[in-house]
Scaffold this active site. Structure first.
Site, short mmCIF file in Angstrom:
data_model
loop_
_atom_site.label_atom_id
_atom_site.label_comp_id
_atom_site.label_asym_id
_atom_site.label_seq_id
_atom_site.Cartn_x
_atom_site.Cartn_y
_atom_site.Cartn_z
N ASP A 72 16.15 7.27 31.96
CA ASP A 72 17.72 7.62 32.30
C ASP A 72 16.94 8.79 31.22
O ASP A 72 16.05 10.01 31.65
CB ASP A 72 17.52 6.91 30.68
CG ASP A 72 17.10 6.93 29.87
OD1 ASP A 72 15.40 7.23 28.96
OD2 ASP A 72 17.20 5.84 28.53
N ASP A 141 19.59 -0.10 17.44
CA ASP A 141 20.47 -0.85 17.34
C ASP A 141 19.86 -2.41 18.65
O ASP A 141 21.07 -2.76 19.58
CB ASP A 141 21.69 -0.74 17.21
CG ASP A 141 21.84 0.73 18.78
OD1 ASP A 141 21.17 0.60 19.50
OD2 ASP A 141 22.66 1.21 18.89
N HIS A 143 19.65 -1.24 21.53
CA HIS A 143 19.87 -1.36 22.88
C HIS A 143 18.06 -1.33 23.47
O HIS A 143 17.68 -0.24 23.00
CB HIS A 143 20.40 0.28 22.63
CG HIS A 143 20.13 1.53 22.65
ND1 HIS A 143 19.80 2.11 20.92
CD2 HIS A 143 19.34 2.25 23.04
CE1 HIS A 143 19.73 3.27 21.60
NE2 HIS A 143 18.85 3.33 21.92
N GLU A 148 24.25 0.31 25.61
CA GLU A 148 24.37 0.36 24.05
C GLU A 148 25.03 -1.04 23.52
O GLU A 148 25.55 -1.37 24.17
CB GLU A 148 25.45 1.74 23.60
CG GLU A 148 24.97 3.40 23.89
CD GLU A 148 24.17 3.74 23.15
OE1 GLU A 148 23.30 2.80 21.97
OE2 GLU A 148 23.88 4.59 22.94
#
Length: 286
Positions: A72, A141, A143, A148
């Protein structure tokens, strides 16, 4: 699916680096046959990169015939910005090894057409023959890359709006000023990573413990995108003891009991021996 539990961050980093090193050596890349490696950024893989640099400097590992694809990049952040993933990769890894810069691929978050940039990235991966080994890290979380919670589990490389939790977590890299943190990024999709022949996911620290438990003890859930890799045929999760705090005791005992050979009394040393064996064999080649 495999879970490897090591004592601490240092051991986890070393194990992962030796695993990557062994995979490259076993593949025996050449001018006509490149090894293709997917890579993450962030604090988790830093120790792994330092070990890979060490193996390169000692003459045990070359990246001359390796192509890399990063997961990314932020949208709108100049490449020269110290927190861009271009800067991270070049300062912490690429400039210390013998990789050809043309073979180190990172998404361009400043492209004129971001959707076209994402499509071309997918095409470059395919032209390279697909990813042999995709290394990834996760957020608290769950991801992976910037996929996400709520992301499609068959998603491809695309533009993604970052969740508030991710922006807050990344604020520490931007002087704890939320206004400086990019709100969008380009990211490979879950489906992009799932296409890799092998996936290695690094998870360390107590703040990732809940995500690890959701990744391996619960069902596949798009709210915890890392859980998708339960369905990949060759996924290995590497974690430290702190990351196991939310796991059931029987889960930890099970995975610790499946380590081989000879219960892998010392996992790191076992891989080191494998690594040395392959390096010695390569040294015998004309």
């Amino acid at each position: 699916m495999r879970l490897v539990i090591l004592d601490d961050y240092a051991q986890s980093s070393e194990w992962a680096a030796k695993y990557i090193c062994n995979r490259i050596i076993q593949f025996n890349p050449s001018e006509d046959r490149y090894f293709t490696l997917g890579l993450p950024t962030g604090s988790t893989p830093y120790g792994c990169y330092q070990k890979l640099i060490q193996y390169h400097r000692s003459g045990d590992l070359s990246f001359k015939y390796v192509k890399t694809f990063n997961m990314d990049e932020y949208v709108g952040l100049p490449r020269s910005h110290p927190q861009s993933y271009h800067s991270y990769m070049w300062n912490n890894f690429f400039k210390h090894i013998d990789i050809n810069p043309a073979n180190a691929h990172i998404l361009d978050g400043n492209a004129d057409d971001l959707e076209e940039e994402c499509q071309k990235y997918e095409e470059k991966i395919q032209e390279a023959g697909g990813i042999q080994l995709f290394v990834g890290g996760i957020g608290p979380d769950g991801h992976i890359a910037f996929n996400e919670p709520g992301s499609s589990l068959v998603s491809r490389t695309r533009v993604k709006t970052l969740a508030k939790d991710t922006i807050m977590a990344n604020a520490r890299f931007f002087d704890n000023d939320l206004s400086k943190v990019p709100t969008m990024a380009l990211t490979v999709g879950v489906g992009t990573v799932m296409d890799a022949k092998e996936v290695l996911i690094l998870i360390t620290g107590a703040h990732k413990a809940l995500a690890l438990s959701r990744a391996i003890e619960e069902g596949v859930n798009h709210m915890w995108t890392v859980s998708a890799f339960q369905q990949h045929p060759t996924t290995t999760f590497v974690c430290d003891e702190d990351a196991t705090l939310e796991l059931r005791v029987k889960t930890v005992k099970y995975f610790k009991g499946t380590r081989t050979p000879d219960t892998m009394r010392d996992t790191v040393e076992c891989l080191l021996q494998i690594h040395k064996t392959h390096v010695d064999r390569l040294g015998e080649l004309p």
